[in-house]
Design an enzyme around this catalytic site. Sequence first.
Site, short mmCIF file in Angstrom:
data_model
loop_
_atom_site.label_atom_id
_atom_site.label_comp_id
_atom_site.label_asym_id
_atom_site.label_seq_id
_atom_site.Cartn_x
_atom_site.Cartn_y
_atom_site.Cartn_z
N ASP A 8 -29.78 -31.62 34.55
CA ASP A 8 -30.47 -30.49 35.14
C ASP A 8 -31.68 -31.07 35.88
O ASP A 8 -32.08 -32.21 35.63
CB ASP A 8 -30.90 -29.52 34.04
CG ASP A 8 -31.81 -28.42 34.55
OD1 ASP A 8 -31.48 -27.80 35.57
OD2 ASP A 8 -32.86 -28.20 33.92
N ASP A 10 -35.04 -29.06 37.14
CA ASP A 10 -36.35 -28.53 36.74
C ASP A 10 -36.57 -28.69 35.24
O ASP A 10 -35.73 -28.28 34.43
CB ASP A 10 -36.46 -27.06 37.12
CG ASP A 10 -36.39 -26.85 38.62
OD1 ASP A 10 -37.02 -27.62 39.35
OD2 ASP A 10 -35.67 -25.92 39.06
#
Length: 226
Positions: A8, A10
């Site tokens: 991922d 963020d």
Amino acid sequence: MASLVVFDYDWSLINDNSDTFVFKVLQPELLDHLKQLTAAGVQWTAAIDQTLSRLSTSRAQLVETIAQVPVQPGMLEAVHHAHAQGADIMIVSDANTVFIESFLELHNLQHIVRPVYTNPAAFEGDVLHVRPYHSPPPGCPKCPVNMCKGAILRDIKAQKSYAKVVYIGDGGGDFCPTSELSRNDFALARADYELAKRLAAAPDLPVNVRSWSTGQDILALFQELL
């Protein structure tokens, strides 16, 4: 057989929210506008697109700013370690192509981290526009309407067989893809964030869950698992 590392973006590969970081640095008053849109029910990706249209900066300034979003010590070393071990490294993120590619180019990772699955973005003059990754929506009850990370991970795994998958995430949107993992795979969930809480509430999932807080933790886990 190679391993697959999926980041991922963020609060995982980077240590901030790239969507809000750009406003926080360049035009903080726009954060209030973003909050008003989401409070009125505007979907997040659409709200980011509308707020970006109010940003009174040049294309070059926006790209330079977002490329320098903070990253934890050890995280980039972890990426290079995974690459040295022969792993395929990909990003599956609800950010956008311009934000992520700018970061990867600044850190010379654009040839190591491939491909990137995220919301498409493009400039019209100095205005950056962001569009949903999935359109029409996939209808997944676990995911936001613009992106089902679980569907993306299924497609990735259908194209190539991997000895193991190592997924690094933090938020609620990362629960769906970690639900797709098997007993040979590892979900690296950021401690005290939403993904860790959801995985703790789903003990029947076969995936191996490990906790992390820092980039050094990820480096140590990669040294153990890859």
